[in-house]
Motif scaffolding. Structure first.
Motif, PDB file in Angstrom:
ATOM      1  N   GLN A   5       0.839  -1.198   0.000  1.00 42.16           N
ATOM      2  CA  GLN A   5       0.000   0.000   0.000  1.00 42.16           C
ATOM      3  C   GLN A   5       0.869   1.241   0.000  1.00 42.16           C
ATOM      4  OE1 GLN A   5      -3.637   0.406   0.009  1.00 42.16           O
ATOM      5  NE2 GLN A   5      -2.770   2.390  -0.587  1.00 42.16           N
ATOM      6  N   GLU A   6       0.734   2.042  -1.071  1.00 40.16           N
ATOM      7  CA  GLU A   6       1.485   3.288  -1.160  1.00 40.16           C
ATOM      8  C   GLU A   6       0.785   4.397  -0.384  1.00 40.16           C
ATOM      9  OE1 GLU A   6       1.514   1.125  -5.190  1.00 40.16           O
ATOM     10  OE2 GLU A   6      -0.018   1.875  -3.804  1.00 40.16           O
ATOM     11  N   SER A   7       1.586   5.336   0.134  1.00 39.78           N
ATOM     12  CA  SER A   7       1.027   6.519   0.763  1.00 39.78           C
ATOM     13  C   SER A   7       1.982   7.686   0.567  1.00 39.78           C
ATOM     14  CB  SER A   7       0.774   6.287   2.254  1.00 39.78           C
ATOM     15  OG  SER A   7       1.986   5.992   2.922  1.00 39.78           O
ATOM     16  N   LEU A  20       7.335   9.032  -1.025  1.00 42.59           N
ATOM     17  CA  LEU A  20       6.292   8.025  -0.910  1.00 42.59           C
ATOM     18  C   LEU A  20       6.774   6.883  -0.024  1.00 42.59           C
ATOM     19  CD1 LEU A  20       5.119   7.753  -4.636  1.00 42.59           C
ATOM     20  CD2 LEU A  20       3.938   8.935  -2.778  1.00 42.59           C
ATOM     21  N   CYS A  22       5.755   2.729   1.111  1.00 41.08           N
ATOM     22  CA  CYS A  22       5.010   1.521   0.777  1.00 41.08           C
ATOM     23  C   CYS A  22       4.989   0.601   1.987  1.00 41.08           C
ATOM     24  CB  CYS A  22       5.655   0.814  -0.409  1.00 41.08           C
ATOM     25  SG  CYS A  22       4.776  -0.670  -0.939  1.00 41.08           S
ATOM     26  N   GLN A  78       8.333  -1.497   5.971  1.00 38.61           N
ATOM     27  CA  GLN A  78       7.980  -0.630   4.861  1.00 38.61           C
ATOM     28  C   GLN A  78       9.236  -0.130   4.155  1.00 38.61           C
ATOM     29  OE1 GLN A  78       5.802   2.448   7.037  1.00 38.61           O
ATOM     30  NE2 GLN A  78       7.594   3.798   7.033  1.00 38.61           N
ATOM     31  N   SER A  80      10.628   3.126   1.215  1.00 44.68           N
ATOM     32  CA  SER A  80      10.275   4.480   0.809  1.00 44.68           C
ATOM     33  C   SER A  80      11.014   4.909  -0.448  1.00 44.68           C
ATOM     34  CB  SER A  80      10.592   5.463   1.942  1.00 44.68           C
ATOM     35  OG  SER A  80       9.856   5.150   3.100  1.00 44.68           O
ATOM     36  N   THR A 117      -0.424   5.205  -6.708  1.00 47.61           N
ATOM     37  CA  THR A 117      -0.838   6.511  -6.223  1.00 47.61           C
ATOM     38  C   THR A 117      -0.404   7.571  -7.227  1.00 47.61           C
ATOM     39  OG1 THR A 117      -0.821   8.018  -4.323  1.00 47.61           O
ATOM     40  CG2 THR A 117       1.255   6.911  -4.824  1.00 47.61           C
TER      41      THR A 117
END
Lengths: 123, 108
Positions: A5-7, A20, A22, A78, A80, A117
């Motif tokens: 899930q990217e943010s 970003l 993940c 995660q 990045s 995203t």
């Protein structure tokens, strides 16, 4: 199975830095996978940005030069992406993906992908 | 960089047709070639890896083959859900992964 899930911000100003993250679930970031970023400009094809192993060894697309940095945070499971000095040409959907790799066969492929995203570079 | 050239860039076809998409590598890449399917607004999905190995869960109407530096993705009998864009990707140079330009399969 692995889920990604990217943010991150959907809008970045020109000359700024795109950042970003993940989040990896359903598996450990310390597995044998390489953790990757791929982007797709509107209406265009796929471009590999780079990837990283959990030990921290990265590979980057030479076309992006020194603008790109990929890092891993094992404590948060995660990884990045940072892309500096962005321009409108960096506007794209950014995907994180897991690159499954076999050290015995040398085979690798993107097995799992995030939903992507959209990041727009605009003032 | 290893260049991947896909052809055609688009094709119009009908349900039940046999569809063939070609990808040519700029140098020898052995069998290090993968195929993905992408539908609008969605992430790519792995179909074939190592040139001819079917990913788990992918229908058997999809197949892949290699002849030298030329690779082919074949859909034996096109189904409605197969209208999409298809990409090849080489994994021979793991420090410079590259994709083909894509082939859009459209309804005739």
């Amino acid at each position: 199975q692995v889920q990604l899930q990217e943010s991150g911000p959907g809008l970045v100003k020109p000359s700024g830095t795109l950042s970003l993250t993940c989040a990896v679930s359903g598996g450990s970031i310390s597995s044998t996978n390489w953790w990757s970023w791929v982007r797709q400009s509107p209406g265009k094809g796929l471009e590999w940005i780079g990837d990283i192993f959990h030990s921290g060894t990265p590979n980057y697309n030479p076309s992006l030069g020194s603008r790109v940095t990929i890092s891993v945070d094992k404590s948060k499971n995660q990884f990045s992406l940072q892309l500096t000095s962005v321009t409108a040409a960096d506007t794209a959907v950014y995907y994180c993906a897991s690159l499954e790799y076999s050290s015995t066969s040398g085979l690798s492929y993107f097995a799992y992908w995030g939903q992507g995203t959209l990041v727009t570079v605009s003032s | 960089d290893i260049q991947m050239t896909q052809s055609p860039s688009s094709l119009s076809t009908s349900i039940g047709d046999r569809v063939t998409i070609t990808c040519r590598a700029s140098q020898h890449i052995s069998d290090y070639l993968n195929w993905y399917q992408q539908k609008p607004g969605k992430a790519p999905r792995l179909l074939i890896y190592a040139a001819s190995r079917l990913q788990s869960g992918v229908p058997s109407r999809f197949s892949g083959s290699r002849s030298g530096t030329d690779f082919t993705l074949t859909i034996s009998s096109l189904q409605p859900e197969d209208f999409a864009t298809y990409y090849c990707q080489q994994s021979y140079n793991t420090r410079g992964l590259t994709f083909g330009g894509g082939t859009k399969v459209e309804v005739k």
